[in-house]
Design an enzyme around this catalytic site. Structure first.
Site, PDB file in Angstrom:
ATOM      1  N   TYR A  39       0.827  -1.214   0.000  1.00 34.06           N
ATOM      2  CA  TYR A  39       0.000   0.000   0.000  1.00 34.06           C
ATOM      3  C   TYR A  39       0.858   1.260   0.000  1.00 34.06           C
ATOM      4  CZ  TYR A  39      -3.949  -2.998   1.469  1.00 34.06           C
ATOM      5  OH  TYR A  39      -4.924  -3.963   1.560  1.00 34.06           O
ATOM      6  N   HIS A  97       0.131 -11.650   1.829  1.00 33.46           N
ATOM      7  CA  HIS A  97      -0.853 -10.852   1.093  1.00 33.46           C
ATOM      8  C   HIS A  97      -1.490 -11.634  -0.054  1.00 33.46           C
ATOM      9  CE1 HIS A  97      -1.841  -6.421  -0.072  1.00 33.46           C
ATOM     10  NE2 HIS A  97      -2.868  -7.211  -0.244  1.00 33.46           N
TER      11      HIS A  97
END
Length: 267
Positions: A39, A97
């Site tokens: 991110y 992830h």
């Protein structure tokens, strides 16, 4: 230790925007904050957490290890860097992830590294994200189902992910629903709108209440303080069997998060 059922997501939020979102979220009552290495906002999230004045013991912070750090020798250093950016000594939850693209790195290898990170005290809990049934089977074989705190996957009324959900439940693996508002699409669905009107609620609250009643944790994001506060109201809503059945009919396999070259072969 359990994962708080209501969290604040930070996907796609950058710079001052994410600082303000986390600051406002903490101010209105959020204590579970979700970020990820990819991110690019861990430092800003860490700044907001540090400046909030909220005691560390009240916070639950999750980050996710990116695919480029899955190989042995990379995962643990990447988590140490995440901790530095987040200004934390220990994570509450560290997730893989995505499965390694093309399974270039075996599941057993990076789950073993993640378990080692927990043993070293870098994180209290470990888990996975975007794992298919096959990947969950391999993760269970590597570390045991009891070690997997959650599988964070896309779940909302238009993608109810039944195969993954059913497998996870059979093996006692908790689920975290990301994109629980289908990136805003729930706001425009007539079925959800009618249920919202009946409860004097927003469509977002109804979609979140639906996820909560399935036993999922939810991590919606918002840049608006009013929406952050309103979303928490979902915890006070109980949908009846007729309303749950109506939302069940909205399933249409509408997947939003499906990055080319990274996403696995979905169930």
């Amino acid at each position: 230790m359990h994962i708080p059922s209501f969290g604040l997501g930070t996907f796609r939020l950058q710079g001052q925007v994410v600082i303000d979102s986390v600051r406002n979220g903490l101010d209105v009552g959020y204590r579970h904050i979700d970020t990820a290495q990819i991110y690019g906002n861990e430092a800003e999230v860490g700044q907001a957490l540090a400046e909030s004045g909220v005691p560390r013991g009240e916070l639950f912070v999750t980050t996710k290890v990116w695919t480029e750090a899955l190989a042995a020798g990379k995962l643990i250093p990447s988590l140490k860097e995440s901790l530095r950016k987040l200004r934390l000594e220990q994570l509450d939850l560290a997730l893989i992830h995505w499965p390694s693209p093309g399974d270039a790195v075996p599941v057993a290898e990076y789950m073993g590294e993640l378990a080692l990170a927990r043993e070293q005290g870098l994180t209290k809990l470990i888990g996975v994200s975007n794992f298919t049934v096959r990947h969950m089977e391999e993760a269970i074989a590597a570390v045991g189902a009891a070690a997997i705190a959650t599988n964070q996957v896309e779940i909302h009324p238009f993608l109810q992910n039944h195969k993954v959900v059913d497998f996870a439940r059979r093996h006692g693996i908790h689920l975290t629903a990301y994109m629980p508002l289908a990136y805003g699409k729930v706001m425009h669905d007539p079925v959800i709108a009618r249920i919202a009107e009946r409860h004097v609620a927003t469509p977002a609250q109804i979609a979140l209440a639906w996820s909560l009643q399935q036993g999922y944790a939810v991590i919606p994001s918002s840049t608006r303080r009013t929406n952050l506060e309103a979303n928490l109201g979902a915890r006070r809503i109980t949908l009846n069997d007729e309303e749950l059945a109506a939302i069940a009919t909205l399933e249409r396999g509408e997947r939003i998060a499906n990055p080319e070259g990274i996403a696995p072969a979905w169930d």
